[in-house]
Design a protein around this motif. Structure first.
Motif, short mmCIF file in Angstrom:
data_model
loop_
_atom_site.label_atom_id
_atom_site.label_comp_id
_atom_site.label_asym_id
_atom_site.label_seq_id
_atom_site.Cartn_x
_atom_site.Cartn_y
_atom_site.Cartn_z
N TYR B 18 0.86 -1.23 -0.05
CA TYR B 18 0.12 0.01 -0.20
C TYR B 18 0.80 1.15 -0.15
O TYR B 18 0.41 2.27 -0.48
CB TYR B 18 -0.98 -0.15 1.11
CG TYR B 18 -2.08 -0.97 1.06
CD1 TYR B 18 -3.22 -0.69 0.25
CD2 TYR B 18 -2.04 -2.18 1.85
CE1 TYR B 18 -4.33 -1.77 0.20
CE2 TYR B 18 -3.22 -3.17 1.71
CZ TYR B 18 -4.27 -3.06 0.72
OH TYR B 18 -4.98 -4.03 0.89
N TYR B 65 -8.82 -11.08 1.67
CA TYR B 65 -9.40 -10.07 1.31
C TYR B 65 -8.28 -8.95 0.91
O TYR B 65 -8.43 -8.26 -0.31
CB TYR B 65 -10.32 -9.46 2.40
CG TYR B 65 -10.84 -7.98 1.94
CD1 TYR B 65 -11.93 -7.87 1.07
CD2 TYR B 65 -10.22 -6.78 2.25
CE1 TYR B 65 -12.34 -6.95 0.66
CE2 TYR B 65 -10.76 -5.65 2.07
CZ TYR B 65 -11.76 -5.69 0.96
OH TYR B 65 -12.36 -4.30 0.65
N ASP B 69 -8.16 -6.97 -2.43
CA ASP B 69 -8.11 -5.47 -2.35
C ASP B 69 -6.64 -4.78 -3.18
O ASP B 69 -6.93 -3.80 -3.75
CB ASP B 69 -8.12 -5.01 -1.19
CG ASP B 69 -8.42 -3.62 -0.67
OD1 ASP B 69 -9.32 -3.18 -1.30
OD2 ASP B 69 -7.59 -3.00 0.11
N ARG B 72 -7.28 -4.85 -6.85
CA ARG B 72 -8.19 -4.06 -7.33
C ARG B 72 -7.56 -2.68 -7.24
O ARG B 72 -7.57 -1.66 -8.21
CB ARG B 72 -9.34 -3.98 -6.39
CG ARG B 72 -10.41 -5.19 -6.52
CD ARG B 72 -11.26 -5.06 -5.34
NE ARG B 72 -12.31 -6.32 -5.44
CZ ARG B 72 -13.00 -6.81 -4.47
NH1 ARG B 72 -12.67 -6.19 -3.14
NH2 ARG B 72 -13.97 -7.65 -4.52
N ASN B 73 -6.81 -2.31 -6.34
CA ASN B 73 -6.08 -1.02 -6.04
C ASN B 73 -5.20 -0.66 -6.99
O ASN B 73 -4.87 0.46 -7.51
CB ASN B 73 -5.78 -0.75 -4.53
CG ASN B 73 -6.91 -0.31 -3.92
OD1 ASN B 73 -7.39 0.91 -3.79
ND2 ASN B 73 -7.29 -1.27 -2.88
N TYR B 76 -6.84 0.18 -10.16
CA TYR B 76 -7.29 1.55 -10.13
C TYR B 76 -6.23 2.76 -10.02
O TYR B 76 -6.25 3.60 -10.68
CB TYR B 76 -7.89 1.68 -8.78
CG TYR B 76 -8.92 2.85 -8.26
CD1 TYR B 76 -9.98 3.44 -8.98
CD2 TYR B 76 -8.26 3.66 -7.53
CE1 TYR B 76 -10.37 4.57 -8.73
CE2 TYR B 76 -8.79 4.95 -6.97
CZ TYR B 76 -9.86 5.59 -7.73
OH TYR B 76 -10.46 6.61 -7.49
N ASP B 201 -5.84 5.31 1.06
CA ASP B 201 -7.24 5.42 0.76
C ASP B 201 -7.95 6.79 1.28
O ASP B 201 -8.85 6.81 1.23
CB ASP B 201 -7.87 4.46 0.98
CG ASP B 201 -7.76 3.84 2.39
OD1 ASP B 201 -7.27 4.57 3.17
OD2 ASP B 201 -8.10 2.68 2.56
N ARG B 202 -6.71 7.73 1.53
CA ARG B 202 -7.32 8.96 2.02
C ARG B 202 -7.16 10.18 1.33
O ARG B 202 -7.45 11.34 1.77
CB ARG B 202 -7.20 9.02 3.67
CG ARG B 202 -7.47 7.83 4.45
CD ARG B 202 -8.91 7.93 4.79
NE ARG B 202 -9.57 7.02 5.64
CZ ARG B 202 -10.07 5.90 5.33
NH1 ARG B 202 -10.07 5.35 4.04
NH2 ARG B 202 -10.62 5.22 6.51
N PRO B 204 -8.77 11.75 -0.87
CA PRO B 204 -9.80 12.79 -1.15
C PRO B 204 -9.98 13.71 0.09
O PRO B 204 -9.90 14.93 0.25
CB PRO B 204 -11.16 11.99 -1.25
CG PRO B 204 -10.64 10.71 -1.75
CD PRO B 204 -9.33 10.30 -1.41
#
Lengths: 225, 225
Positions: B18, B65, B69, B72-73, B76, B201-202, B204
């Protein structure tokens, strides 16, 4: 919504604050995405036990961060969530088993009230730090959500019935079989099978998999840009 | 970037997938946001130990998971991350201490190469499942990032020097003092003080606090909308 709308299930527990955020976002997107949204009250305590997971607040710095993150996300998603003064008593000692059984009874007998009573319970526990365990508390939550007194009384009487207990247990087992380890757990039923998402921060990815557009946390408001 | 640009620090470890996603996003946004981005290699093993946190894969369903994830990320965010066949050996047994010491030496003596060598190490471990422990592996990673042989040799010789060890230890302590319990940890130095964010994922919310615009994972590409 068409016959081919994607079925989207949100498995939630009102003790879970991130579940509230995801619940409100999905409710808002019902009129924006081609989906059939299904609300699935389950028992977070059961998911944690079955998956061997433990609450984030067990790691002190994670708990402190989560408090900040919750408030940031509540602002971002425009949900009136406030931090609890005594999360241990509310979340660990009092818990959510009775609240989730109550929602299960409503889902079984008065499903048209499920969304509003869920929101009403979240408002009690995560906005006003009010009880969600005693019968009186459950009654008030449902009353605020415009349920008839007779319907509320019926659901309260059903709390300890096997039908309600078993349904909640089965729903919880169902989401654990989908691979859940917390709440909210969102299942997107795509043409090629169910896709599981955890949390309230994967909506851009969920939109992509559903071939829909993510318009941010407030799809009903026009951007100023 | 102006004199008043917001200082943004990303504390990362190349063993953390991540972190790679967040690192690439922040590098892309250097030309879009008014910020001074500072890359801070730290040691994830030290953060986990200090904070009492444990890796997500310790909970089996969470580990499963996370694999989904991550892919997927990666799609993305358009980062060429692939899952490892043997994460236990790579992440737990081999670890990242030498890689992070190597990056620390580069940061101290050849900081202009830090970004590219970090990316090169991530590409080895999280895209090609190649080693990032042996000297030869570190050499190749730096060579791919266009460092001169003499500079690489110097950094390899410094791996066991107190200056490098101490700097990595201090950087890790610094981020733990900010409240870190994992990686990536992103610190936004706002006018009213540092704000800590965990994960990839923060963005925004980070954009909001910086009064900048979040344009999605690929700010350099025009949307088709």
């Amino acid at each position: 919504m068409t016959a081919l709308s994607t079925k989207v299930e949100i498995f939630y527990d009102v003790i879970s604050p991130y579940s509230w955020l995801a619940f409100e976002v999905l409710c808002r997107y019902r009129s924006h995405w081609d989906m059939k949204l299904v609300l699935r009250p389950c028992y977070l305590g059961g998911i944690m036990k079955e998956s061997g997971n433990r609450p984030p607040m067990m790691v002190p710095s994670k708990g402190l961060y989560m408090n900040k993150d919750l408030i940031r996300n509540a602002n971002y998603y425009q949900v009136p969530l406030k931090l609890m003064e005594d999360p241990f008593t509310v979340m660990v000692e009092r818990g959510s088993l009775r609240a989730q059984r109550f929602l299960t009874a409503i889902d079984l007998y008065f499903p048209e009230h499920l969304e509003d009573v869920s929101r009403s319970l979240w408002t009690r526990v995560w906005s006003k730090e009010e009880d969600i365990v005693d019968n009186e508390s459950l009654f008030l939550a449902a009353k605020n959500a415009k349920m008839l007194d007779s319907a509320i009384e019926k659901c309260l009487k059903l709390l300890n019935e096997a039908a309600v207990k078993e349904t909640l247990k089965k729903t919880t087992e169902e989401v654990v079989e989908h691979g859940a380890f917390g709440a909210p757990t969102i299942i997107i039923h795509t043409n090629s099978g169910p896709e599981m998402f955890f949390g309230s921060d994967r909506f851009p990815l969920i939109a992509e998999i559903m071939k829909q557009t993510w318009k941010g946390p407030l799809p009903d408001f026009k951007s100023n840009l």
